[in-house]
Scaffold this motif. Structure first.
Motif, PDB file in Angstrom:
ATOM      1  N   GLY A  95       0.789  -1.227   0.000  1.00  0.00           N
ATOM      2  CA  GLY A  95       0.000   0.000   0.000  1.00  0.00           C
ATOM      3  C   GLY A  95       0.818   1.272   0.000  1.00  0.00           C
ATOM      4  O   GLY A  95       0.265   2.355   0.197  1.00  0.00           O
ATOM      5  N   LEU A  96       2.116   1.166  -0.285  1.00  0.00           N
ATOM      6  CA  LEU A  96       2.979   2.350  -0.211  1.00  0.00           C
ATOM      7  C   LEU A  96       3.284   2.967  -1.569  1.00  0.00           C
ATOM      8  O   LEU A  96       3.514   4.172  -1.659  1.00  0.00           O
ATOM      9  CB  LEU A  96       4.306   1.993   0.475  1.00  0.00           C
ATOM     10  CG  LEU A  96       4.254   1.764   1.983  1.00  0.00           C
ATOM     11  CD1 LEU A  96       5.601   1.294   2.499  1.00  0.00           C
ATOM     12  CD2 LEU A  96       3.830   3.045   2.699  1.00  0.00           C
ATOM     13  N   THR A  97       3.291   2.182  -2.618  1.00  0.00           N
ATOM     14  CA  THR A  97       3.711   2.686  -3.922  1.00  0.00           C
ATOM     15  C   THR A  97       2.564   2.636  -4.931  1.00  0.00           C
ATOM     16  O   THR A  97       1.956   1.581  -5.143  1.00  0.00           O
ATOM     17  CB  THR A  97       4.904   1.876  -4.461  1.00  0.00           C
ATOM     18  OG1 THR A  97       5.982   1.947  -3.519  1.00  0.00           O
ATOM     19  CG2 THR A  97       5.392   2.450  -5.791  1.00  0.00           C
ATOM     20  N   TYR A  98       2.290   3.785  -5.538  1.00  0.00           N
ATOM     21  CA  TYR A  98       1.260   3.921  -6.561  1.00  0.00           C
ATOM     22  C   TYR A  98       1.944   4.269  -7.880  1.00  0.00           C
ATOM     23  O   TYR A  98       2.709   5.242  -7.956  1.00  0.00           O
ATOM     24  CB  TYR A  98       0.271   5.029  -6.201  1.00  0.00           C
ATOM     25  CG  TYR A  98      -0.648   4.695  -5.043  1.00  0.00           C
ATOM     26  CD1 TYR A  98      -2.006   4.457  -5.256  1.00  0.00           C
ATOM     27  CD2 TYR A  98      -0.168   4.615  -3.739  1.00  0.00           C
ATOM     28  CE1 TYR A  98      -2.857   4.156  -4.201  1.00  0.00           C
ATOM     29  CE2 TYR A  98      -1.007   4.309  -2.682  1.00  0.00           C
ATOM     30  CZ  TYR A  98      -2.347   4.078  -2.918  1.00  0.00           C
ATOM     31  OH  TYR A  98      -3.184   3.778  -1.873  1.00  0.00           O
ATOM     32  N   THR A  99       1.679   3.479  -8.906  1.00  0.00           N
ATOM     33  CA  THR A  99       2.285   3.712 -10.223  1.00  0.00           C
ATOM     34  C   THR A  99       1.186   4.059 -11.210  1.00  0.00           C
ATOM     35  O   THR A  99       0.247   3.265 -11.420  1.00  0.00           O
ATOM     36  CB  THR A  99       3.054   2.471 -10.699  1.00  0.00           C
ATOM     37  OG1 THR A  99       4.046   2.126  -9.717  1.00  0.00           O
ATOM     38  CG2 THR A  99       3.744   2.754 -12.023  1.00  0.00           C
ATOM     39  N   PHE A 100       1.281   5.241 -11.802  1.00  0.00           N
ATOM     40  CA  PHE A 100       0.261   5.749 -12.719  1.00  0.00           C
ATOM     41  C   PHE A 100       0.824   5.787 -14.141  1.00  0.00           C
ATOM     42  O   PHE A 100       1.956   6.236 -14.361  1.00  0.00           O
ATOM     43  CB  PHE A 100      -0.170   7.158 -12.313  1.00  0.00           C
ATOM     44  CG  PHE A 100      -0.807   7.226 -10.957  1.00  0.00           C
ATOM     45  CD1 PHE A 100      -2.181   7.097 -10.811  1.00  0.00           C
ATOM     46  CD2 PHE A 100      -0.033   7.409  -9.815  1.00  0.00           C
ATOM     47  CE1 PHE A 100      -2.775   7.141  -9.558  1.00  0.00           C
ATOM     48  CE2 PHE A 100      -0.617   7.473  -8.560  1.00  0.00           C
ATOM     49  CZ  PHE A 100      -1.988   7.333  -8.429  1.00  0.00           C
ATOM     50  N   HIS A 101       0.020   5.345 -15.087  1.00  0.00           N
ATOM     51  CA  HIS A 101       0.420   5.316 -16.491  1.00  0.00           C
ATOM     52  C   HIS A 101      -0.396   6.361 -17.254  1.00  0.00           C
ATOM     53  O   HIS A 101      -1.632   6.282 -17.307  1.00  0.00           O
ATOM     54  CB  HIS A 101       0.203   3.920 -17.071  1.00  0.00           C
ATOM     55  CG  HIS A 101       0.926   2.848 -16.298  1.00  0.00           C
ATOM     56  ND1 HIS A 101       2.267   2.557 -16.494  1.00  0.00           N
ATOM     57  CD2 HIS A 101       0.497   2.026 -15.296  1.00  0.00           C
ATOM     58  CE1 HIS A 101       2.627   1.593 -15.664  1.00  0.00           C
ATOM     59  NE2 HIS A 101       1.568   1.251 -14.922  1.00  0.00           N
ATOM     60  N   LEU A 102       0.281   7.347 -17.819  1.00  0.00           N
ATOM     61  CA  LEU A 102      -0.391   8.464 -18.481  1.00  0.00           C
ATOM     62  C   LEU A 102      -0.839   8.067 -19.879  1.00  0.00           C
ATOM     63  O   LEU A 102      -0.144   7.338 -20.601  1.00  0.00           O
ATOM     64  CB  LEU A 102       0.545   9.672 -18.561  1.00  0.00           C
ATOM     65  CG  LEU A 102       1.229  10.124 -17.265  1.00  0.00           C
ATOM     66  CD1 LEU A 102       1.953  11.456 -17.485  1.00  0.00           C
ATOM     67  CD2 LEU A 102       0.227  10.241 -16.118  1.00  0.00           C
ATOM     68  N   ARG A 103      -1.981   8.591 -20.286  1.00  0.00           N
ATOM     69  CA  ARG A 103      -2.495   8.306 -21.619  1.00  0.00           C
ATOM     70  C   ARG A 103      -1.691   9.090 -22.661  1.00  0.00           C
ATOM     71  O   ARG A 103      -1.251  10.222 -22.419  1.00  0.00           O
ATOM     72  CB  ARG A 103      -3.988   8.592 -21.714  1.00  0.00           C
ATOM     73  CG  ARG A 103      -4.440   9.912 -21.242  1.00  0.00           C
ATOM     74  CD  ARG A 103      -5.965  10.061 -21.370  1.00  0.00           C
ATOM     75  NE  ARG A 103      -6.690   9.482 -20.237  1.00  0.00           N
ATOM     76  CZ  ARG A 103      -7.473   8.411 -20.325  1.00  0.00           C
ATOM     77  NH1 ARG A 103      -7.627   7.791 -21.476  1.00  0.00           N
ATOM     78  NH2 ARG A 103      -8.110   7.950 -19.260  1.00  0.00           N
ATOM     79  N   ALA A 104      -1.523   8.505 -23.823  1.00  0.00           N
ATOM     80  CA  ALA A 104      -0.672   9.095 -24.863  1.00  0.00           C
ATOM     81  C   ALA A 104      -1.293  10.338 -25.482  1.00  0.00           C
ATOM     82  O   ALA A 104      -0.574  11.196 -26.019  1.00  0.00           O
ATOM     83  CB  ALA A 104      -0.393   8.053 -25.947  1.00  0.00           C
ATOM     84  N   ASP A 105      -2.613  10.460 -25.425  1.00  0.00           N
ATOM     85  CA  ASP A 105      -3.283  11.582 -26.086  1.00  0.00           C
ATOM     86  C   ASP A 105      -3.595  12.737 -25.137  1.00  0.00           C
ATOM     87  O   ASP A 105      -4.369  13.639 -25.476  1.00  0.00           O
ATOM     88  CB  ASP A 105      -4.561  11.113 -26.776  1.00  0.00           C
ATOM     89  CG  ASP A 105      -5.516  10.377 -25.832  1.00  0.00           C
ATOM     90  OD1 ASP A 105      -5.106  10.063 -24.693  1.00  0.00           O
ATOM     91  OD2 ASP A 105      -6.664  10.106 -26.240  1.00  0.00           O
TER      92      ASP A 105
END
Length: 543
Positions: A95-105
């Protein structure tokens, strides 16, 4: 989040109700018409600025949410987190690390691609001490954020904010935080276009020209088209927003309407689709004559009186506690607020995330008199006059007049009212240039911590001068507590400390009171009274 007042006093309210009865009877509001989808909304007052990292008020945030989008966005019905600039994310097992993937558009409105550095560097700006962002403490849940903000850590790269590549944002928390995704919905976590902010010298300064329409760059569903000072802000559908095909409104006009009577009149005469200030003198009439337009809905917010504890005559907690207990909240809510609000016995509204706060603020005039006498001011004798500040509005004046009379009649205290325009009022709060002040706080997320950490020493929104190391330590302990019963027990202890010290005097728990034209679709009851305009549309006009 600071909230504009929506209240009225009984005697004036009753008189006004009789005066408008005939005007409202049988009157169904028209609405602005035209071929474009243009929504007209009352926004209560002139925004102080449109920089998401430096504002604290609701009138500002409601505009900013149309212009800038964060990693996630709220569901219009539940406010649960949905993908925004981040199309997906993962959470580590601990519960410590959040990884977010940004949309290309996802792009800025000037066509520039949004990258992970835009987010990470925006958070760095937020935590830059020179910016003096009131909401910097909102980021303290991230590893190293507090140390960087306080100068104990000079290498921002050593914090929990990371950009492994152009489309990945990784956030490592200082401790597991159950409400972290909801916290990200707040505007303090939004990115800013640093390439534009820097051009106008705003990396470490507030109030620069980057937020003017001719300079503004955002990434939200709308762009800033016009800002007519003290009149209205106009936002138009963005041609570059990643989900622009789903945005149905062409424009939103948000009007600066300091006067609740003016806003109601604009709604009644067809100039507004939504009025978010309703004079309480007219609520009963709407209930009878046009109930379809009136919405009274739950709202996670508390109105209270801030006390400047640095004032010598208000430094004694017995004086502050006496002021708190002398307020007849039952009468205030029943007679003045027409049953649209509920007595506040704690800073945190009851039921927030299942938490039941202790009763810290009863209506107890006898105890109030006793405490005031113990402090050396029997029947108010010897106590200097107390100046009671409130933001300019008829409703605000009426509320403070009621409290003024309670203190004068019950305790013999000479309370003198002072009203100021919104921007001046906020400055007075920030500089502690007041004795006591009407205030309100709207929850930023659905957890008691959004109310309780307001009163920590480092909170830029404390604005009372009150500091208590034991309270601060208990807040840290509560943040790190994962077991709900244990966390709620800590919340209860925090509320008890606030009741004993009384740096704030809770008045009433809000409900949201508004007028909404039947053409407006996509506006649902939500606990934070947040309604994403990119999810709203206007139904065809009735023949």
């Amino acid at each position: 989040m600071n909230h504009r007042t929506r209240s009225s006093f009984l005697l004036l309210a009753a008189a006004a109700a009789l005066a408008v009865l005939s005007a409202l009877s049988g009157c169904k509001p028209s609405a602005p018409s035209g071929s474009l989808q243009v929504l007209h909304v009352g926004n209560s007052t002139e925004p102080a600025d449109l920089d998401p990292q430096t504002v604290t008020g609701r009138p500002e945030s409601d505009v900013i949410r149309t212009l800038i989008e964060g990693l996630i966005i709220p569901d219009p019905k539940t406010l649960d987190p949905r993908p925004g600039v981040a199309e997906r994310w993962e959470v580590s097992a601990d519960g410590l690390t959040y990884t977010f993937h940004l949309r290309a558009d996802a792009v800025w409105s000037d066509g520039r691609a949004i990258t992970s550095r835009d987010f990470v560097d925006s958070w760095k700006r937020m935590l830059t001490p020179a910016l003096a962002a009131e909401y910097a403490y909102n980021l303290y849940v991230v590893a190293g954020a507090e140390a960087y903000h306080k100068g104990r850590l000079t290498d921002f790269g050593a914090t929990g904010f990371q950009a492994p590549d152009a489309r990945t944002v990784r956030i490592t928390l200082d401790h597991p935080t159950s409400y972290f995704l909801n916290l990200l919905l707040h505007t303090s976590w939004y990115p800013v276009p640093l390439h534009v902010v820097e051009k106008f010298g705003g990396l470490a300064r507030k109030g620069t020209a980057w937020t003017r329409p001719e300079n503004h760059v955002g990434n939200g569903p709308f762009v800033l088209k016009e800002w007519r000072q003290n009149q209205k802000v106009i936002v138009a559908r963005s041609p570059t927003y990643w989900n622009r095909a789903a945005v149905k409104l062409d424009e939103v006009h948000l009007y600066a309407t300091d006067n609740a009577d003016t806003e109601e009149r604009m709604f009644r005469t067809g100039q507004l689709h939504i009025a978010r200030q309703v004079p309480l003198s007219k609520i009963d009439t709407y209930r009878t004559e046009n109930p379809a337009a009136l919405r009274v809905e739950p709202f996670l917010a508390t109105a209270y009186v801030r006390v400047n504890t640095k004032r010598p005559h208000l430094a004694d907690p017995r004086v502050r506690r006496a002021l708190a207990l002398a307020i007849d909240r039952e009468s205030l809510c029943r007679n003045v607020l027409r049953g649209t609000k509920f007595p506040a016995r704690s800073l945190t509204p009851p039921g927030t995330a299942g938490f039941t706060p202790p009763v810290g603020f009863a209506d107890d005039l006898a105890e109030a008199k006793k405490l005031l006498a113990e402090a050396g001011f029997p029947e108010g004798r010897g106590l200097p006059p107390i100046e009671a500040l409130y933001p300019t509005s008829d409703n605000g004046r009426i509320i403070m007049e009621a409290i003024q009379q309670m203190w004068r009649k019950g305790l013999g205290i000479d309370a003198r009212l002072l009203n100021q325009e919104w921007k001046v009022y906020i400055d007075s709060l920030n500089t502690l240039s007041f004795d006591v002040s009407w205030s309100a706080w709207v929850g930023d997320y659905a957890d008691p911590m959004t109310f309780l950490d307001l009163m920590t020493t480092d909170s830029g929104n404390n604005r009372t001068g009150w500091s208590n190391k034991a309270f601060d330590a208990l807040v840290v302990e509560a943040r790190q507590s994962l077991a709900v019963p244990a966390r709620h027990a800590l919340y209860g202890r925090l509320e008890e400390m606030l009741a004993r010290e009384s740096p704030v005097l809770p008045l009433y728990v809000y409900s949201s009171v508004s007028l909404v034209h039947p053409r407006v679709q996509g506006v649902y009851p939500t606990s934070l009274d947040v309604h994403p305009f990119n999810e709203v549309w206007l139904a065809p006009e009735s023949p």
